[in-house]
Structures are given as structure tokens and as C-alpha cells.
Design an enzyme around this catalytic site. Structure first.
Site, PDB file in Angstrom:
ATOM      1  CD  GLN A 218      86.115  -1.059  -9.150  1.00 52.53           C
ATOM      2  OE1 GLN A 218      84.919  -0.880  -8.941  1.00 52.53           O
ATOM      3  NE2 GLN A 218      86.819  -1.976  -8.478  1.00 52.53           N
TER       4      GLN A 218
ATOM      5  CG  HIS B 208      82.325  -1.719  -5.533  1.00 46.49           C
ATOM      6  ND1 HIS B 208      82.055  -2.394  -4.380  1.00 46.49           N
ATOM      7  CD2 HIS B 208      83.514  -2.199  -5.989  1.00 46.49           C
ATOM      8  CE1 HIS B 208      83.039  -3.250  -4.141  1.00 46.49           C
ATOM      9  NE2 HIS B 208      83.934  -3.146  -5.122  1.00 46.49           N
TER      10      HIS B 208
ATOM     11  CD  GLU C 277      76.274 -14.029  -5.131  1.00 49.61           C
ATOM     12  OE1 GLU C 277      76.459 -14.167  -3.906  1.00 49.61           O
ATOM     13  OE2 GLU C 277      75.284 -13.414  -5.606  1.00 49.61           O
TER      14      GLU C 277
ATOM     15  CE1 TYR D 289      68.316 -12.856  -7.085  1.00 47.57           C
ATOM     16  CE2 TYR D 289      67.217 -10.756  -6.797  1.00 47.57           C
ATOM     17  CZ  TYR D 289      67.266 -12.019  -7.356  1.00 47.57           C
ATOM     18  OH  TYR D 289      66.237 -12.450  -8.168  1.00 47.57           O
TER      19      TYR D 289
END
Length: 381
Positions: A89, A151, A254, A264
Site C-alpha cells: 500500500q 497501513h 467506520e 477511537y
């Protein structure tokens, strides 16, 4: 599992008395719109931003930058970019222009830098002189470094006070580790930038007034934490509210209303399942941790995010628009004046959507995630 995470899990109370978010599968399709092609041939596009003169800059994941003017697409030279890591990524990611600059604007870009064994998300800044971006320098580097290609985040959004928000992913899925911890546990580690939103000055320094700056052991750039991998970040120009769309694990994507200093939950609080074990990651509700406003399962893999204020669709004003990669659509999330969700619907695109933004003309623009991607515009049917 680290001792701090084990202790936090021991403090979880009976969730049955606490409210859970209703999980949504695939919202119904919206009507009255169509997508028209503006430009084609953009190499693996990832992020976009408009220049003061109305032209568009688009980053390419493999390290390219292109200028879009009408249907014309032309390459822009990038001079001085650090070592780019394009594994998994990683790559050249988001882009933003300093909102105060009218000529020779400062261009901010996020990127993965390093190698497969040692890499990190960095923020760089250069100057666009009309033909090239030159004098590129590194303003900020995530700590600690990590390995692998998972990520990185990472979106940028300007706050009304001129500070810059930057989202950082948690570092990867198990068995990926960062230091002595599973990578995902870094999201609860305030001594790490991973799994957080940072608030920086235009020079890449910790912004004054950051909520955790005085807390012992906390990095002063952190603005919020407990995030897995935010790839959509938007500030409502009318209310100042900050919204983020976040990749969950298997299921559990989310949208969050993000506030300074809040936790969170990831990976203690989640609506998703572990990729390998198919077991729940954490629990759905943890006291003291912020619940999401929207949860989607199966995962659409959310991408770019914007708050719409244009005139072409008056009925959509104030709504969030979230692109989706796996879902190949755009999700509209309607909100009331208090920021509560009132309705959801989807705009099927039929291609992976990497970014959604509102242009200076008030129109919604979309980047498709392809080796030769397209720039689309959403217009009334």
C-alpha cells in the site's frame, strides 16, 4: 499482548448496557445523478488538490505527479523527493496546497519512504512554479519505523486555524509487529504515531494546543488515537467538524466524528473480525472510547471523504461522501444539524474509487483506482 492492553481489556464492563452502532450492509442506490468522464490516463492516482488558478494536481502511487487542465493531462516534475517505498500500500499518497498561497503555492504530500525492512509515512513540502514542484523537503517523519507494505494512512486536511491534520495507519495486520508489540496495538500507544491523527503546523511541527502534549510519554503531534487505517479525512468548512473514514478489519469499516484528545478504540473496540482467525477483534463497545457514527459490513474499503456544499444537488448539502474501493461506489451519509446520521445511500460507480473531493466549482470529483485511472465528475441526471 502488551501489559497495558491486557489491563485495558480487564477494565471492559458488561457491554449489554451500552449502545452499539447499527451495522449497515449496502445502502440503497441514489437517483438523479450520473458520472461523466473529465480526464483519463492518470497512472495509479491516489490524491488530488486544486491549485489557486483552478487547475488540478493528482498524485500517482508509483511516484508521479500530473496536472489536469480540462481534459489535458501532463506530467509535473518532482525535484528532491525522498526515497519512495512503493511496496504493498506504500507510495506517493495524498496531496494538499497551502490554502493561503495564491502564487507559487506550497504543495504538501504524504508518502511511504524507505525500504521493505524499514519504512515510515513522511510529510514533504515543495513549491509549484507552474511547471514543476521543486525544493522538496521532508517536514515530518512518523516514529517508530516499521517493515512491510501495510497501513500507511494517510490523508491530509487543513483546519480553519491553518494547522494541518495527517492520518497515520496502525502499521499492519497480525503477525506484523512494530517493536515489541503487534503493529495494531500501537494505536493505543501514545509514544507512537501509528494509529493516530496528527495535528501539525505548516512547518511540520506539533501544533500549539495539541491535547496530549503535556501528558507524560505522549508524542506532542497526536490529536486523536485508537485508529486502524484512516484513508478519508474531511473538515466541514461550515461547522469545523472533523470527519474520518477508516478501514476496519474483516467487516467493521467506520466513519467517525473526530475530536481532539479522544480515543477511537482500535484494537480494543471494533466491529470487525480478525482476517485469519475470523474471531472478533476486541469488543464492540468499550467505556471511555468513542463509538463510530457509521459501521459498514461487509467492508466497502473506504477511501477519500468530503463534506458536500455545492449547488448542483441542494438536497445533498451537508452530506458526507465517502469513496469505496472494494464497494466500487460512493456512499452518501446524510447528517442533521447536530451531526447525527439520518440517511445513507450509494452512488454505484462500477470501478474502485480512490478519492472523492469537491472542486472550486462546487462539483464532486472522483478518482478511480486503476493503473490508468480516470477523473470523473458527478452531475445531475
Amino acid at each position: 499482548m502488551s501489559g497495558s492492553l491486557a489491563l485495558a481489556l480487564m477494565l471492559v464492563v458488561n457491554n449489554s448496557a451500552l449502545a452499539q452502532v447499527e451495522v449497515v450492509d449496502k445502502p440503497p442506490s441514489a437517483s438523479g445523478w450520473r458520472a461523466e468522464t473529465v480526464a483519463e490516463g492518470l497512472p495509479q492516482p491516489w490524491g488530488m488538490t486544486w491549485l489557486p488558478d483552478g487547475r488540478l494536481l493528482v498524485t500517482g502511487k508509483e511516484g508521479s505527479l500530473h496536472l489536469v487542465e480540462g481534459k489535458r493531462v501532463q506530467p509535473v516534475a518532482l525535484e528532491g523527493l525522498p526515497t519512495l517505498f512503493t511496496g504493498g500500500q506504500g507510495g506517493l499518497l495524498d496531496i494538499a496546497v497551502h490554502p493561503a498561497d495564491k502564487t507559487n503555492p506550497r504543495v504538501y504530500m504524504t508518502m511511504a519512504s524507505g525500504s521493505d525492512s524499514e519504512n515510515r509515512t513522511v510529510l514533504v513540502q515543495g513549491v509549484f512554479d507552474g511547471k514543476r514542484v521543486h525544493s522538496v523537503k521532508t517536514l515530518f517523519s512518523v516514529t517508530p519505523g516499521k517493515s512491510g507494505g501495510q497501513h500507511f494512512g494517510s490523508r491530509l486536511a487543513w483546519m480553519p486555524d491553518g494547522t494541518l491534520l495527517m492520518s497515520i495507519g496502525d502499521g499492519g495486520n497480525p503477525p506484523q509487529r512494530v517493536g515489541s508489540m503487534l503493529a495494531r496495538e500501537q494505536a493505543q500507544n501514545l509514544g507512537s504515531h501509528h494509529g493516530s491523527i496528527l495535528r501539525l503546523t505548516a512547518e511540520g511541527k506539533p501544533a500549539p494546543g495539541n491535547p496530549l502534549a503535556s501528558q507524560k510519554g505522549a508524542l506532542p503531534e497526536i490529536w486523536s488515537y485508537g485508529h486502524r487505517n484512516i484513508q478519508g479525512l474531511a473538515v466541514d468548512p461550515k461547522t469545523g467538524r472533523v470527519w474520518a473514514s477508516e478501514h476496519g478489519p474483516r467487516g467493521g469499516d467506520e466513519i467517525n466524528l473526530v475530536e481532539a484528545g479522544k480515543n477511537y478504540g482500535w484494537p480494543l473496540q471494533s466491529y470487525g473480525l480478525d482476517y485469519k482467525t475470523r474471531e472478533p477483534v476486541g469488543t464492540k463497545v468499550v467505556p471511555g472510547m468513542v463509538q463510530p457514527l457509521v459501521v459498514w459490513s461487509p467492508s466497502p474499503a473506504p477511501s477519500g471523504l468530503v463534506v458536500y456544499s455545492g449547488k448542483a444537488f441542494p438536497q445533498w448539502q451537508g452530506s458526507l461522501f465517502s469513496g469505496s474501493l472494494a464497494g466500487e461506489d460512493i456512499r452518501r451519509v446524510a447528517l442533521d444539524a447536530q451531526g447525527k446520521v439520518t440517511k445513507q445511500e450509494r452512488l454505484p460507480i462500477g470501478k474502485r474509487v480512490r478519492d472523492v473531493r469537491q472542486g472550486p466549482d462546487g462539483q464532486l470529483y472522483v478518482l478511480t483506482d486503476e493503473s490508468r485511472g480516470s477523473l470523473l465528475r458527478i452531475v445531475p441526471q
